[in-house]
Design a protein around this motif. Structure first.
Motif, PDB file in Angstrom:
ATOM      1  N   GLY A   1       6.315   0.139   4.223  1.00  0.00           N
ATOM      2  CA  GLY A   1       7.483  -0.622   4.647  1.00  0.00           C
ATOM      3  C   GLY A   1       8.634  -0.408   3.683  1.00  0.00           C
ATOM      4  O   GLY A   1       8.605   0.480   2.819  1.00  0.00           O
ATOM      5  N   ALA A   2       9.667  -1.212   3.833  1.00  0.00           N
ATOM      6  CA  ALA A   2      10.788  -1.168   2.900  1.00  0.00           C
ATOM      7  C   ALA A   2      10.367  -1.769   1.563  1.00  0.00           C
ATOM      8  O   ALA A   2       9.446  -2.590   1.487  1.00  0.00           O
ATOM      9  CB  ALA A   2      11.972  -1.939   3.477  1.00  0.00           C
ATOM     10  N   LYS A   3      11.026  -1.375   0.503  1.00  0.00           N
ATOM     11  CA  LYS A   3      10.729  -1.947  -0.803  1.00  0.00           C
ATOM     12  C   LYS A   3      10.993  -3.448  -0.770  1.00  0.00           C
ATOM     13  O   LYS A   3      12.039  -3.894  -0.304  1.00  0.00           O
ATOM     14  CB  LYS A   3      11.566  -1.285  -1.889  1.00  0.00           C
ATOM     15  CG  LYS A   3      11.137   0.149  -2.185  1.00  0.00           C
ATOM     16  CD  LYS A   3      11.705   0.666  -3.502  1.00  0.00           C
ATOM     17  CE  LYS A   3      11.105   2.020  -3.835  1.00  0.00           C
ATOM     18  NZ  LYS A   3      11.467   2.483  -5.184  1.00  0.00           N
ATOM     19  N   GLY A   4      10.024  -4.180  -1.277  1.00  0.00           N
ATOM     20  CA  GLY A   4      10.121  -5.628  -1.273  1.00  0.00           C
ATOM     21  C   GLY A   4       9.348  -6.291  -0.157  1.00  0.00           C
ATOM     22  O   GLY A   4       9.053  -7.486  -0.224  1.00  0.00           O
ATOM     23  N   GLU A   5       8.992  -5.528   0.895  1.00  0.00           N
ATOM     24  CA  GLU A   5       8.244  -6.108   2.012  1.00  0.00           C
ATOM     25  C   GLU A   5       6.768  -6.292   1.684  1.00  0.00           C
ATOM     26  O   GLU A   5       6.095  -7.129   2.285  1.00  0.00           O
ATOM     27  CB  GLU A   5       8.371  -5.223   3.253  1.00  0.00           C
ATOM     28  CG  GLU A   5       9.741  -5.246   3.888  1.00  0.00           C
ATOM     29  CD  GLU A   5       9.803  -4.421   5.162  1.00  0.00           C
ATOM     30  OE1 GLU A   5      10.832  -4.491   5.854  1.00  0.00           O
ATOM     31  OE2 GLU A   5       8.823  -3.696   5.463  1.00  0.00           O
ATOM     32  N   GLY A   6       6.249  -5.489   0.760  1.00  0.00           N
ATOM     33  CA  GLY A   6       4.839  -5.602   0.409  1.00  0.00           C
ATOM     34  C   GLY A   6       3.899  -5.082   1.476  1.00  0.00           C
ATOM     35  O   GLY A   6       2.781  -5.582   1.613  1.00  0.00           O
TER      36      GLY A   6
ATOM     37  N   PRO B   1      -1.545  -8.837  -5.553  1.00  0.00           N
ATOM     38  CA  PRO B   1      -0.244  -8.463  -4.969  1.00  0.00           C
ATOM     39  C   PRO B   1       0.893  -9.329  -5.501  1.00  0.00           C
ATOM     40  O   PRO B   1       1.429 -10.192  -4.813  1.00  0.00           O
ATOM     41  CB  PRO B   1      -0.465  -8.671  -3.469  1.00  0.00           C
ATOM     42  CG  PRO B   1      -1.496  -9.760  -3.394  1.00  0.00           C
ATOM     43  CD  PRO B   1      -2.413  -9.531  -4.564  1.00  0.00           C
ATOM     44  N   THR B   2       1.311  -9.082  -6.717  1.00  0.00           N
ATOM     45  CA  THR B   2       2.348  -9.861  -7.377  1.00  0.00           C
ATOM     46  C   THR B   2       3.718  -9.586  -6.775  1.00  0.00           C
ATOM     47  O   THR B   2       3.888  -8.710  -5.917  1.00  0.00           O
ATOM     48  CB  THR B   2       2.389  -9.520  -8.867  1.00  0.00           C
ATOM     49  OG1 THR B   2       2.788  -8.134  -8.997  1.00  0.00           O
ATOM     50  CG2 THR B   2       1.036  -9.725  -9.529  1.00  0.00           C
ATOM     51  N   ASP B   3       4.719 -10.295  -7.279  1.00  0.00           N
ATOM     52  CA  ASP B   3       6.108 -10.042  -6.866  1.00  0.00           C
ATOM     53  C   ASP B   3       6.487  -8.590  -7.100  1.00  0.00           C
ATOM     54  O   ASP B   3       7.172  -7.973  -6.278  1.00  0.00           O
ATOM     55  CB  ASP B   3       7.057 -10.944  -7.665  1.00  0.00           C
ATOM     56  CG  ASP B   3       6.818 -12.415  -7.428  1.00  0.00           C
ATOM     57  OD1 ASP B   3       6.719 -12.818  -6.258  1.00  0.00           O
ATOM     58  OD2 ASP B   3       6.716 -13.165  -8.410  1.00  0.00           O
ATOM     59  N   THR B   4       6.057  -8.033  -8.239  1.00  0.00           N
ATOM     60  CA  THR B   4       6.421  -6.659  -8.583  1.00  0.00           C
ATOM     61  C   THR B   4       5.713  -5.655  -7.685  1.00  0.00           C
ATOM     62  O   THR B   4       6.307  -4.636  -7.288  1.00  0.00           O
ATOM     63  CB  THR B   4       6.090  -6.384 -10.058  1.00  0.00           C
ATOM     64  OG1 THR B   4       6.710  -7.379 -10.873  1.00  0.00           O
ATOM     65  CG2 THR B   4       6.579  -5.017 -10.494  1.00  0.00           C
TER      66      THR B   4
ATOM     67  N   ALA C   1      14.627  -2.250  -5.947  1.00  0.00           N
ATOM     68  CA  ALA C   1      14.855  -1.870  -4.548  1.00  0.00           C
ATOM     69  C   ALA C   1      15.469  -0.485  -4.405  1.00  0.00           C
ATOM     70  O   ALA C   1      15.596   0.010  -3.274  1.00  0.00           O
ATOM     71  CB  ALA C   1      15.744  -2.912  -3.874  1.00  0.00           C
ATOM     72  N   ARG C   2      15.825   0.143  -5.519  1.00  0.00           N
ATOM     73  CA  ARG C   2      16.413   1.486  -5.444  1.00  0.00           C
ATOM     74  C   ARG C   2      15.455   2.471  -4.772  1.00  0.00           C
ATOM     75  O   ARG C   2      14.306   2.612  -5.182  1.00  0.00           O
ATOM     76  CB  ARG C   2      16.735   2.004  -6.851  1.00  0.00           C
ATOM     77  CG  ARG C   2      17.949   1.425  -7.507  1.00  0.00           C
ATOM     78  CD  ARG C   2      18.051   1.880  -8.961  1.00  0.00           C
ATOM     79  NE  ARG C   2      17.578   3.237  -9.167  1.00  0.00           N
ATOM     80  CZ  ARG C   2      17.151   3.723 -10.347  1.00  0.00           C
ATOM     81  NH1 ARG C   2      17.148   2.931 -11.414  1.00  0.00           N
ATOM     82  NH2 ARG C   2      16.742   4.962 -10.447  1.00  0.00           N
ATOM     83  N   GLU C   3      15.931   3.173  -3.781  1.00  0.00           N
ATOM     84  CA  GLU C   3      15.092   4.151  -3.091  1.00  0.00           C
ATOM     85  C   GLU C   3      14.801   5.369  -3.965  1.00  0.00           C
ATOM     86  O   GLU C   3      13.813   6.064  -3.749  1.00  0.00           O
ATOM     87  CB  GLU C   3      15.737   4.583  -1.775  1.00  0.00           C
ATOM     88  CG  GLU C   3      15.608   3.565  -0.650  1.00  0.00           C
ATOM     89  CD  GLU C   3      14.156   3.310  -0.249  1.00  0.00           C
ATOM     90  OE1 GLU C   3      13.318   4.224  -0.388  1.00  0.00           O
ATOM     91  OE2 GLU C   3      13.863   2.186   0.203  1.00  0.00           O
TER      92      GLU C   3
END
Length: 686
Positions: A77-82, A417-420, A404-406
């Motif tokens: 997925g997108a970065k941050g979606e996990g 599955p932490t925030d990071t 979030a940088r691609e």
């Protein structure tokens, strides 16, 4: 091996707690049919004495939790979606190797930032041993400066004593006045309390000096609710009273200290009436404690990492360390200052910096947001292990933007599955302490502790050392040092020849589980002098002058004392949680229930002025960001000061942020450290 036989068919395995706590407990894991069925503190260990903390008591539940990461994964997925898909180790290594080679070819090795944290303090698997650094030096990666925890205090103590090491904590049982200064012992290192209680039984008086009335303050004989960051001023004010009483140890000052006349002049600038204005404490309370300090031998001062998390944090420890130099308490068992015992441990990890082809830059852990935003010397790979920077590091909003940088290739070695993890490109499953070998030295006691693996790793989890060995092999590296086994690394670590390691062997550690350093009992440090340039305790330091600091120990005000903020008038401190350790355990349902969600303690006058009621949700904010917390109207904080407990995962918190959203990315006076407790906020109802 550190296995102590079978009882009714169950195997007992000796191990050690790896977490960022001074107590470094020795534990016993019971294993039946290859499954760890119970864990308890080792009753034979002189410091652990059979007890674990409320957090680690649930460790076996933690390691078998349903959200445990068991296999390598790739982001889908997108970065941050996990969102991830399971892949093989071979596929993970193929992608990692290709990306690392491409980054080095285009940008150089310094575009790689190996971001190691304090999730484990092991000398083999963790930050104390700089695990993985041989691999990173072959790659030519940037050097990671792990400064988030204790740096300012360490450096301040070194200016006075030449080392951050001090009292053996067990000698607090011999103290007759105990100052628990900026430390919540019953939450952040409760095993020391047994020795405090032994001292009280013998007549000791215990004082808690803390902006918050903590669990520890509740149990002390006296609590001084000091204004945050003004501890050095209080130290000078107490010494002013010692001088008024004529109670300075003149023999000790003459024969064991340097720069007394100049420091004495500095003390005289801080009479109790002035110190009362600075600290917010009653003048008579300062005088009363000063008289106790003047007349009570020995005085033991226990101070830990929270006290140095403000702009003048390093200077605070530097000045507090001067107290036993004036009173002569360093000459007595039970006297002196205890901040960390880590420097007593003669373990010298060989990270093999000689493997670097050329010098590389240093990237500071608490400047992650700044580092990820750098476009002139960009970070193209962030490799995170034993860390959750999105949950634990200042300036959360900017870090989130950086992650979030691609164009940033992010690898995270993790257990949960932490925030990071949600921002990773590749996730690698990591072992927990009961599944790998490690060597530990407490920073709150004088013992080396061995951890023998009790059970096999679940799924496809690998230890830190094994992950880097396999990756090095996959990438065709040939440097022999990259492939040393865990036991070979342990032998190297124990081979310094330091007298404190006399009789300490790997075989003995594996059989017995722990060994005390070869130092006297009771241990009195500095009997042979101080490891300073003068060989004495230094009230005056030329090294400090060379660093642009005052030559004489003194007081550096916190930012919240130097600046008056009308827009954000409340001083925020962020102490350790009783149920989480940093962000570890913050996904455990029972410990989350006990933590009661993010809370902010507010005094009644401050709550009334803002229309806040107990149990109401509120917005805590400043120019850097905001988080949401439940208000607890409390007399545990003084007016003008609010407190919230660190450790909550951002994604499990209301609004998706935690307290580090309002913490500014800046440095303290020494280290550099980070001023988590030197911060202005405002609070309003949601």
């Amino acid at each position: 091996m550190a296995r102590i036989g079978r009882v009714s068919g169950d195997l007992k395995v000796l191990g050690a707690c790896p977490l960022d706590c001074p107590d470094t407990c020795s534990w016993v894991v019971t294993v039946k049919d290859g499954v760890a069925t119970s864990m308890r503190g080792n009753p034979e260990h002189p410091f652990t004495r059979g007890a674990l903390c409320v957090k680690v008591n649930r460790y076996l539940e933690h390691v078998s939790a349903p959200d445990r990461i068991l296999y390598p994964m790739r982001r889908v997925g997108a970065k941050g979606e996990g969102r991830f898909e399971r892949i093989t180790w071979e596929a993970a290594f193929d992608e990692i190797a290709a990306r690392l080679r491409a980054i080095v070819a285009e940008y150089g090795g310094e575009a790689i930032w190996p971001y190691q944290g304090t999730g484990t303090l092991g000398y083999i698997q963790g930050e104390m041993g700089m695990a993985g650094w041989r691999f990173w030096n072959v790659m030519g990666a940037s050097r990671h400066d792990l400064n988030i925890c204790a740096r300012s205090g360490n450096e301040g103590l070194k200016l006075t004593n030449g080392t951050s090491a001090g009292m053996d904590p067990e000698t607090f049982a011999l103290s007759r006045l105990i100052l628990l200064w900026g430390t919540n012992t019953l939450t952040t290192g409760h095993h020391l309390w047994k020795f405090v209680q032994e001292a009280r039984t013998a007549g000791a008086y215990v004082v808690a000096i803390d902006p918050i009335r903590t669990r520890t303050a509740d149990q002390a004989d006296e609590h001084l609710p000091i204004r945050p960051g003004t501890d050095a001023a209080l130290a000078l004010g107490l010494l002013h009273v010692v001088l008024e009483e004529g109670a300075e140890d003149r023999d000790y000052l003459e024969n064991h200290t340097h720069g007394w006349d100049e420091f004495r002049a500095e003390i005289l600038k801080y009479p109790p009436v002035r110190v009362a204005e600075i600290t917010g404490l009653p003048e008579e309370s300062i005088r009363a404690l000063g008289r106790r300090l003047a007349t009570t031998r020995p005085t033991g001062i226990r101070t830990t990492m929270g006290i140095q998390r403000h702009d003048g944090g390093g200077t605070a420890l530097r000045t507090i360390a001067c107290i036993p130099g004036v009173t002569g308490d360093w000459r007595r068992p039970g006297g002196g200052v205890c901040y960390s015992t880590a420097d007593h441990m003669p373990i010298y990890p060989d990270a093999r910096f000689d493997l670097l082809e050329k010098p590389v830059r240093k990237l500071t852990m608490t400047r992650l947001a700044e580092g990820l935003a750098d476009t002139e010397a960009p970070v193209k790979c962030l490799w995170v292990y034993a860390a959750n920077p999105l949950g634990s590091t200042p300036d959360q909003s900017r870090i989130r933007r950086g992650l979030a940088r691609e164009d940033l290739f992010t690898v995270v070695m993790e257990q949960f599955p932490t925030d990071t993890v949600d921002y990773a490109d590749i996730v690698l499953p990591a072992t927990t302490q009961i599944e790998h070998a490690d060597l530990h030295g407490g920073y709150g006691h004088m013992y080396l502790v061995w951890n023998e693996p009790a059970v096999p790793p679940p799924g496809e989890c690998l230890s830190t050392t094994e992950t880097f060995r396999r990756l090095a092999r996959h990438m065709g590296m040939t440097e022999p040092a990259l492939f040393d086994s865990d036991l070979e690394l342990a032998e190297q670590l124990l081979g310094s020849g330091d007298p404190a390691l006399a009789g300490v062997t790997l075989d003995r550690l594996r059989k017995e589980g722990w060994v005390r350093l070869a130092v006297p009992t009771p241990y009195v440090p500095f009997t042979e002098g101080f490891p300073t340039p003068t060989g004495r305790l230094e009230f005056v330091s030329e090294r400090a002058a060379d660093m642009g600091l005052p030559r004489v120990a003194g007081y550096v005000p916190p930012m919240t004392s130097r600046v008056t903020s009308r827009e954000y008038p409340l001083m925020l401190v962020t102490p350790a949680s009783h149920t989480f350790l940093n962000t570890i355990f913050a996904n455990n349902p029972e410990l989350r229930r006990r933590a009661k969600g993010p809370r902010v303690l507010v005094s009644e006058p401050d709550a009334t002025a803002r229309g806040l009621a107990d149990g109401q949700w509120a917005r805590v904010f400043n120019a850097h960001g905001e988080f949401t917390a439940e208000v607890e109207v409390s007399d545990r904080v003084r007016p003008g000061v609010v407190a919230t407990f660190k450790g909550h995962w951002a994604k499990l918190s209301p609004g998706g942020t935690n307290v580090n959203a309002v913490v500014e990315e800046r440095d303290t006076d020494l280290g550099p450290g980070v001023p988590f407790h030197d911060n202005f906020v405002q609070i309003s109802p949601v």
